[in-house]
Design a protein around this motif. Structure first.
Motif, mmCIF file in Angstrom:
data_model
loop_
_atom_site.group_PDB
_atom_site.id
_atom_site.type_symbol
_atom_site.label_atom_id
_atom_site.label_comp_id
_atom_site.label_asym_id
_atom_site.label_seq_id
_atom_site.Cartn_x
_atom_site.Cartn_y
_atom_site.Cartn_z
ATOM 1 N N GLU A 298 0.811 -1.215 0.000
ATOM 2 C CA GLU A 298 0.000 0.000 0.000
ATOM 3 C C GLU A 298 0.845 1.265 0.000
ATOM 4 O OE1 GLU A 298 -2.202 -0.792 3.495
ATOM 5 O OE2 GLU A 298 -3.413 -2.373 2.565
ATOM 6 N N GLU A 326 -2.869 -5.815 -7.243
ATOM 7 C CA GLU A 326 -3.435 -5.183 -8.437
ATOM 8 C C GLU A 326 -3.852 -3.743 -8.135
ATOM 9 O OE1 GLU A 326 -7.112 -5.615 -11.632
ATOM 10 O OE2 GLU A 326 -6.993 -6.974 -9.925
ATOM 11 N N THR A 327 -4.445 -3.532 -6.961
ATOM 12 C CA THR A 327 -4.892 -2.193 -6.581
ATOM 13 C C THR A 327 -3.744 -1.187 -6.580
ATOM 14 O OG1 THR A 327 -6.626 -3.172 -5.196
ATOM 15 C CG2 THR A 327 -6.057 -0.865 -4.769
ATOM 16 N N HIS A 328 -2.552 -1.654 -6.183
ATOM 17 C CA HIS A 328 -1.417 -0.744 -6.020
ATOM 18 C C HIS A 328 -0.335 -0.962 -7.082
ATOM 19 C CE1 HIS A 328 -2.932 0.859 -2.214
ATOM 20 N NE2 HIS A 328 -3.343 -0.367 -1.964
#
Length: 428
Positions: A298, A326-328
Motif C-alpha cells: 500500500e 493489483e490495486t497498487h
C-alpha cells in the motif's frame, strides 16, 4: 460417492437451478434459511512425509495432506508439519469442506492466538486440499472457481538452469532465456551451504562480497544483453550499507528485480531503501499472510510481492493479496515451494490480474515426484500453463510417500470462539 457419481448428481440438479430452485443434489438449505451447505462432511485427514526431502525448514515443508469426505472425494494439499497439521485437522472433523472461507477463519482465529508462519503453512496445506475437493466435486479446475482464467500461462524465471551443460554461468543464463524463461536469477557472493563462513578469512566479509556481487552482476548483465532478463536475490545477506552499495552499482544494469535487499523483520526499513535506490524491489519470501505485507504494498515500498503457497495460509489468502497487489500496481513473483504448491500457484495467478506475474522454478525445471501424477504441472517452453483438470489436477499415490499420522476424531479441547448474529466468526 466417487467423483463421477457426484458430478452426475450435480448435473441432474442444473435444470432446477435454471428454474430458480438452487438446491442441488449433495447440497441443501437448512430450515432457517440462513445459509446453503453441502451434505459433505470431513471424516479424516492424513499426513505424509515427502520421501527424499530432508530440508529442515518448517516454512518449506513438503508434507502431503489428504482430506477425506464422507462422499468418497479426497482433496490433496501440500505443506505443514505433524504438530501443526494435527491441531488444525482436529478442528475440522465433521465440518463442511465447501465452507472454505469460514473454515479458514475458524482455523486462523479459533485458537485465540493468531497463527505464526509455521502454523500458517499447515493451514495453507489443508485449505489447498479443500479447494481441490470443491473443484473435483463440481468437475471444474480451481482457477474457474476463483473467477476463471485471466491468462493462458504464467511466465517463469529460473534460479540456476540445470538443463544446460554450459561451463559458465553466463552461458547457462543465455540458455535459460533461449528455453523460453522470462528471466534468470542469480545469488550474491559469499554463500556457504556447509558452515558459517563465507568469503576470505574466518567469516563473511561484507565489503569483499559486496564488490564480488557487483562484478558478478556486471558479467551476467553483459552476457544477457540487458532488457531486464536477469535478476538477483541478495538473500538478506548484507547490512543496509553494503546492500545499498550493491543496488546503486547495478541500477544501470537494469535487473528485473532485486530481492530481499535487507533482513525482513523490520519492514519499515524499506522506507529508507526506497529513497536510496531505484532498482525494482522484491520482498516476501519469508512472509506469511496479508498482514505481513499489506503496508509494503500500500505504501509502494516494493515492486514485486514474493509471498507464496502454502506460506500465506492458502489459496484464498493469496488471492486476497493478489487483489491488493493489483490495486497498487505491484507484480507477483512467488517463491518456489513444493510441486503441488507450484501447480496451485498457477491456478491463483492464472485467475488474477496483476499485470506482471512470474513463478520461480529452482534449477529451471518443474519437479515431478513419483507420488504425484505426471501431468499435474503443465510446463512447456519455460512457462507454466493452466491445467483444466478438475480441482488442482492432482492425483496422489500414497504408496510412494511415508505415512505419518491420521486424524479422525475432533479435538477434545476446543478453544471457545464467538459468532455474531449473522454467523460470522469473531475472536473470543
Amino acid at each position: 460417492m466417487d467423483r463421477r457419481n457426484a458430478i452426475k448428481y450435480i448435473g441432474l440438479g442444473l435444470s432446477a437451478a435454471a428454474t430458480g430452485n438452487l438446491s442441488l443434489p449433495g447440497f441443501s438449505r437448512d430450515n432457517s434459511g440462513k445459509h446453503n451447505t453441502s451434505d459433505f462432511k470431513i471424516t479424516k485427514i492424513r499426513y505424509y512425509d515427502a520421501p527424499d526431502y530432508h530440508k529442515p525448514l518448517f516454512n518449506q515443508a513438503r508434507g502431503i495432506v489428504e482430506v477425506y469426505t464422507d462422499r468418497g472425494i479426497i482433496g490433496i494439499g501440500e505443506g505443514g508439519a505433524r504438530d501443526t497439521i494435527e491441531q488444525c485437522a482436529g478442528m475440522l472433523i465433521g465440518e463442511d469442506p465447501f465452507r472454505i472461507e469460514h473454515l479458514w477463519q475458524y482455523l486462523y482465529r479459533g485458537m485465540f492466538y493468531p497463527p505464526g508462519r509455521e502454523k500458517l503453512h499447515a493451514l495453507g496445506a489443508i485449505e489447498m486440499a479443500l479447494w481441490d475437493i470443491k473443484g473435483k466435486v463440481l468437475d471444474v479446475p480451481v482457477y474457474d472457481l476463483l473467477g476463471g482464467a485471466t491468462r493462458e500461462y504464467v511466465e517463469c524465471y529460473a534460479t540456476g538452469f540445470s538443463p544446460s551443460d554450459a561451463e559458465t554461468e553466463e552461458q547457462r543464463a543465455r540458455d535459460c532465456i533461449d528455453a523460453g524463461f522470462r528471466a534468470y536469477r542469480i545469488g550474491p557472493a559469499g554463500g556457504s551451504r556447509t558452515g558459517p563462513t563465507g568469503g576470505s578469512g574466518n567469516g563473511f566479509d561484507f565489503y569483499e562480497n559486496a564488490n564480488k556481487t557487483i562484478e558478478h552482476c556486471r558479467r551476467i548483465a553483459e552476457a544477457m544483453g540487458g532488457e531486464g532478463n536477469w535478476a538477483i536475490d541478495l538473500h538478506t545477506r548484507f547490512d543496509l550499507t553494503e546492500a545499498i552499495h550493491i543496488c546503486e552499482a547495478i541500477e544501470d544494469l537494469e535487473p528485473y528485480f532485486v530481492e530481499d535487499i535487507v533482513r525482513s523483520e523490520n519492514t519499515e526499513v524499506y522506507q529508507q531503501v526506497r529513497q536510496m535506490t531505484t532498482v525494482p524491489v522484491a520482498v516476501g519470501e519469508q512472509f506469511g499472510d496479508r498482514w505481513d505485507i499489506n503496508e509494503l504494498i500500500e505504501d509502494h515500498l516494493l515492486d514485486y510481492s514474493r509471498v507464496t503457497l502454502p506460506n500465506t495460509g492458502g489459496i484464498s489468502e493469496l488471492k486476497k493479496i493478489a487483489a491488493i497487489c493489483e490495486t497498487h500496481y505491484v507484480g507477483m513473483i512467488p517463491h518456489f515451494t513444493g510441486p503441488l504448491s507450484t501447480a496451485a500457484l498457477v491456478h491463483v495467478l492464472g485467475s488474477s490480474s496483476p499485470a506482471r506475474c512470474m513463478v520461480e522454478l529452482a534449477g529451471g525445471v518443474a519437479e515431478n515426484p513419483d507420488y504425484f501424477n505426471d501431468d499435474m504441472i503443465r510446463f512447456k517452453d519455460g512457462k507454466l500453463w493452466l491445467n483444466s483438470s478438475p480441482g488442482l489436477g492432482v492425483e496422489f499415490d500414497a504408496e510412494h510417500a511415508t505415512f505419518v499420522t491420521e486424524i479422525a476424531e475432533r479435538t477434545e479441547y476446543p478453544h471457545p470462539y464467538l459468532q455474531s448474529p449473522d454467523g460470522a466468526i469473531h475472536n473470543w
